[in-house]
Write a protein that holds these residues in place. Sequence first.
Motif, short mmCIF file in Angstrom:
data_model
loop_
_atom_site.label_atom_id
_atom_site.label_comp_id
_atom_site.label_asym_id
_atom_site.label_seq_id
_atom_site.Cartn_x
_atom_site.Cartn_y
_atom_site.Cartn_z
N GLY A 155 0.75 -1.36 -0.13
CA GLY A 155 0.05 -0.04 0.02
C GLY A 155 0.99 1.18 0.09
O GLY A 155 1.83 1.33 -0.64
N LYS A 156 0.44 2.23 0.71
CA LYS A 156 1.25 3.33 1.09
C LYS A 156 2.34 3.28 2.00
O LYS A 156 3.13 4.24 2.34
N SER A 157 2.63 2.31 2.82
CA SER A 157 3.41 2.04 3.76
C SER A 157 4.94 2.19 3.37
O SER A 157 5.19 1.11 2.24
N ASN A 158 5.74 2.54 4.01
CA ASN A 158 7.20 2.33 3.47
C ASN A 158 8.23 2.26 4.86
O ASN A 158 9.02 2.79 5.05
N GLN A 159 7.47 1.53 5.76
CA GLN A 159 8.16 1.40 7.29
C GLN A 159 9.46 0.62 7.11
O GLN A 159 9.51 -0.27 6.41
N LEU A 160 10.35 1.37 7.88
CA LEU A 160 11.80 1.00 7.72
C LEU A 160 11.72 -0.31 8.59
O LEU A 160 11.37 -0.43 9.79
N VAL A 161 12.42 -1.37 8.06
CA VAL A 161 12.90 -2.49 8.66
C VAL A 161 14.04 -2.72 9.30
O VAL A 161 14.61 -2.85 10.33
N ALA A 162 15.17 -2.22 8.59
CA ALA A 162 16.60 -2.27 8.76
C ALA A 162 17.59 -1.61 7.52
O ALA A 162 16.78 -1.50 6.60
N ALA A 163 18.49 -1.05 8.21
CA ALA A 163 19.29 -0.18 7.26
C ALA A 163 20.74 -0.51 7.76
O ALA A 163 21.02 -0.38 8.87
N ILE A 164 21.93 -0.21 6.66
CA ILE A 164 22.93 -0.31 7.13
C ILE A 164 23.72 0.73 6.31
O ILE A 164 23.56 0.98 5.23
N PRO A 165 24.40 1.76 7.08
CA PRO A 165 24.64 3.19 6.42
C PRO A 165 26.27 3.01 5.76
O PRO A 165 26.82 1.98 5.94
N PRO A 166 26.29 3.76 4.92
CA PRO A 166 27.83 3.82 4.32
C PRO A 166 28.95 3.98 5.45
O PRO A 166 28.68 4.61 6.68
N GLY A 167 30.14 3.11 5.25
CA GLY A 167 30.93 2.99 6.25
C GLY A 167 31.03 2.13 7.42
O GLY A 167 31.92 1.67 7.78
N PHE A 168 29.65 1.51 7.32
CA PHE A 168 29.64 0.27 8.54
C PHE A 168 30.40 -0.93 8.25
O PHE A 168 30.68 -1.31 9.16
N TYR A 169 30.60 -0.93 6.76
CA TYR A 169 31.44 -2.25 6.47
C TYR A 169 33.03 -2.00 6.44
O TYR A 169 33.62 -2.94 5.89
N SER A 170 33.38 -0.84 6.61
CA SER A 170 34.83 -0.54 6.58
C SER A 170 35.79 -1.40 7.19
O SER A 170 35.37 -1.63 8.46
N GLY A 171 36.77 -1.70 6.45
CA GLY A 171 37.87 -2.65 7.06
C GLY A 171 37.36 -4.35 6.93
O GLY A 171 38.23 -4.99 7.25
N TYR A 172 36.45 -4.43 6.10
CA TYR A 172 35.95 -5.99 5.90
C TYR A 172 35.85 -6.21 4.43
O TYR A 172 35.12 -6.82 3.87
N ALA A 173 36.95 -5.70 3.67
CA ALA A 173 36.82 -6.11 2.17
C ALA A 173 36.89 -7.49 2.07
O ALA A 173 37.52 -8.26 2.42
N ASN A 174 35.81 -7.83 0.92
CA ASN A 174 35.84 -9.37 0.46
C ASN A 174 34.98 -10.23 1.63
O ASN A 174 35.13 -11.46 1.35
N TYR A 175 34.77 -9.60 2.67
CA TYR A 175 33.98 -10.26 3.52
C TYR A 175 32.55 -10.58 3.13
O TYR A 175 32.02 -9.97 2.51
N THR A 176 31.98 -11.81 3.79
CA THR A 176 30.34 -11.98 3.60
C THR A 176 29.59 -11.97 4.97
O THR A 176 30.23 -12.46 5.70
#
Length: 376
Positions: A155-176
Amino acid sequence: TTGADFVRYESRVTGNMMCAMDEDGGRGDVKVDEDTCLGDSGSPMIITRKTKDGKEDMQVGIVSWGIGCASPIFPGVYSRVSSQYEWIKESICAHSVSAPDSFECEESSGSGGAGAGFPTMEEDNDDPNKSYVTLEVSLDEQPEEFSWMVTALSGKSNQLVAAIPPGFYSGYANYTFHHKLQVSPDQFYRISLRDTFGDGLKGYTAVYRGNVPILSNLIMYERLFYDKDRTDVKRIDHAFYTGKEPPAYFSLEIRFDKFPKDLWWKLESVTDSVILAQRPPGWYNDRFELMSIVEKIPAFGARTDLPEYRFTIGDSYPCDGNPTETCGDGICCNYGNGGYQLFSGAVENNIILQSGGDYGLSESVMLPPPVQSVSL
């Protein structure tokens, strides 16, 4: 002499390995006339044992390495299955939805060492209003540039469930990474993938229904969000459905030619600017050659705005004259009588929206909403 460093197996064969040689002969003085060889690595070594109920095959080894093929001096070397039995059992109990009864998975102590550590239960059965998905993110050399956001898409809902911002994964190159997200059952969600530099992610993202990231639970996959020569690949949006029976769906029937790896397709909601499903080049391997399959593609249920859909199918392989360029010849008719049909709802309804096969590089078609699923 050639191979002088390998004249002995001594110290190279460990307790995790086993040797095997066929000596039944059959050709004159040749004692060893059968063996594994190049390309056989990973294949099983099977023995037949007698049981009360008759004969039963049992895998005892996995083809690993050796010196030459059918050598009368050096036997083939195999991984010893029995040495890793506990790990195999724990991994299957953690990841399989139908583990053998002999493993007694439900009675296991749950030491926490199973595979990647994912729980065997897919849902929280105590609360019918709770459901979970697992988001898998495989990062590239610049993980700090990547971010994502999951929001409700109903519908018209866009409630946020989860988010990861830029920089969060810094230092984890090629990680999963694996992120477990709580969602509502039988709902559509939007996942927005973003890159601050603008060349996308040279990795992939995937969403799995439940807590166990295995192919049978896959409901979203993206590995085309990347172009090393561009700086405007900043965002791509997908939609995924958390239930098993969508309110409406398309059925895509594909009859492959001799090159299934070349085929790709995508279905988008133009109204919502999201990809509902796609299969990139290489998704279908050689085993699909000349086969026929049906893909079920979830679509939105009843809505007042009547969303428009766009279906695109293509063929992709390096051009013979210039491998840096992309060529395509469809799936009919140079290398087999391939083709496709796109249905509204189930194939059995026989509501054909589009069909073809001789489309060269690609073709697209706009589609109306599919018929609604009927609950019995």
